[in-house]
Write an enzyme that holds these catalytic residues in place. Structure first.
Site, short mmCIF file in Angstrom:
data_model
loop_
_atom_site.label_atom_id
_atom_site.label_comp_id
_atom_site.label_asym_id
_atom_site.label_seq_id
_atom_site.Cartn_x
_atom_site.Cartn_y
_atom_site.Cartn_z
N ASP A 96 31.79 59.87 -72.05
CA ASP A 96 32.22 58.48 -71.95
C ASP A 96 31.47 57.76 -70.85
O ASP A 96 31.04 56.61 -71.02
CB ASP A 96 33.73 58.39 -71.75
CG ASP A 96 34.21 59.01 -70.44
OD1 ASP A 96 33.59 59.98 -69.98
OD2 ASP A 96 35.23 58.51 -69.90
N GLU A 153 32.12 58.66 -64.17
CA GLU A 153 32.97 57.57 -64.67
C GLU A 153 33.04 56.44 -63.65
O GLU A 153 32.87 55.27 -63.99
CB GLU A 153 34.37 58.10 -64.95
CG GLU A 153 35.40 57.03 -65.24
CD GLU A 153 36.82 57.51 -65.01
OE1 GLU A 153 37.42 57.14 -63.99
OE2 GLU A 153 37.32 58.27 -65.86
#
Length: 396
Positions: free
Chosen positions: A129, A65
């Site tokens: 993500d 991330e």
């Protein structure tokens, strides 16, 4: 007399025009000047070799991330050298060197200090993500910097996301798993609403498909995934608050069996992504409408709650300064000028130099702050197709 009035009117018009030009120049200067908050982020959190460090963790961890967000900020800042360093570190350490268009390995989500003191991968599972954001970063970098190698790698990564992290849920269709392993148990599929930014999904639909039916080259309907992401957010936010986690069982969305329906540090990004979406996107307005509880809460109390119960709407605590970074684009998109003004005040405090011991900036706070201030200051936006429009492409 008529001539005198005309001259005066003309002079006033020039004065107004000059004022408008000054305002426009000031706005351009703000968008095109040095992005000091980004530079501070790079100095404090990015090593010379391109590793983003979360100093607040005992393991001094790096996450996929962190790498993905930093790559995005580097692209917004037109900082290709840092972008390449971030990509090179990700390739070497999170993907074991297997990160090119012919051989793409989903990056491990967590890297840091091991129990024996050495450094390396702590958890080999990937985080979808981050994978989406890295694919997006590469596709946009390829387009904006005219580098085909980035584009090809982004397309290859998108294909692996489809293969390993997108599943077909009965009665719904395609949905993004949080990662390849550990999120399906029997008939329950766990989901994370904050993993599905609408602009990113739109861009993948445009830039990772074969041009015939909106499906990408390996068969994933990104457009349908965006529609299902909206259904996920709308269904699991009955009071206008998003939960951190949710689940799908027996053909419907349900409360997550592990984390319940609390909305806090993960869910705050749901409002952020909704606020960043182009107003021209047909899903942007209904998506924002599904999340109106947070706007109403801030209107009543003057601050965002730290935690909410997505089912009942019960609130607890006061959210940290960084929440304002996530919420600033949301307030701007909803036209809430009062709340946006509050956000600007809190973000100014967030960017202030730390005072005293124990006040070192926190990685996640700075990330949310960069997303929020970068957007409301006009440094970047997304168009209807999800493409990144950085200010350096036009205003500068």
């Amino acid at each position: 007399m008529q001539a005198r009035i005309s001259v005066m009117t003309l002079a006033a018009a020039f004065t107004l025009a000059g004022g408008a030009a000054d305002a426009a120049n000031a706005a351009n200067a703000a968008q095109c000047g040095d992005w000091s908050a980004y530079r501070t982020f790079v100095e404090r959190f990015v090593q010379a070799d391109g590793r983003v460090i979360d100093h607040s963790t005992a393991t001094q961890q790096t996450t996929s991330e962190g790498q993905s967000y930093a790559m995005f900020f580097a692209l917004v800042a037109n900082d290709r050298a840092t972008f390449e360093r971030l990509l090179a570190w990700t390739r070497a350490n999170l993907a074991a060197g297997q990160f090119d268009a012919q051989n793409v390995r989903l990056p491990a989500w967590q890297w840091g200090r091991k129990p024996d003191g050495s450094f390396g991968v702590l958890d080999p599972n990937s985080a979808s993500d981050s994978d989406l954001w890295i694919a997006y970063d590469l596709l946009q970098a390829g387009r904006l910097w005219k580098e085909p190698a980035y584009t090809k790698l982004g397309q290859a990564l998108a294909a692996q996301i489809v293969k390993q992290e997108v599943v077909d849920l009965p009665g719904l269709g395609p949905m993004l798993l949080p990662g390849p392993q550990g999120f399906r148990n029997g008939g329950v599929t766990r989901l994370n609403p904050s993993y599905l930014p609408l602009p990113v999904l739109r861009a993948l639909a445009r830039e990772a498909h074969d041009g015939h039916d909106g499906r990408d080259v390996s068969g994933a309907p990104w457009t349908r995934l965006a529609e299902n992401a909206y259904k996920l957010v709308k269904t699991t936010s009955p009071r206008g608050y998003a939960p951190d986690w949710a689940a799908f069982k027996d053909g419907q969305f349900v409360v997550d069996p592990k984390n319940g329906d609390t909305g806090s540090y993960d869910a705050i990004r749901v409002y952020l992504w909704a606020g960043l979406a182009s107003p021209a996107d047909p899903l942007a307005k209904p998506w924002l409408g599904a999340l109106d509880g947070m706007r109403q809460s801030v209107a009543q109390t003057g601050f965002p709650p730290e935690r909410v119960d997505a089912t009942t709407g019960a609130e607890a605590g006061e959210g940290p300064q960084s929440y304002w970074g996530a919420l600033a684009p949301y307030f701007k998109a909803t036209g809430d000028e009062r709340a946006l003004g509050l956000a600007r005040q809190h973000l100014a405090a967030l960017d202030a130099p730390p005072q005293g011991a124990g006040r070192e900036p926190v990685y996640y706070d700075r990330v949310l702050g960069l997303f929020g201030t970068g957007f409301i200051d006009g440094r970047y936006r997304f168009d209807e197709a999800g493409r990144l429009v950085p200010s350096w492409r036009s205003a500068c």
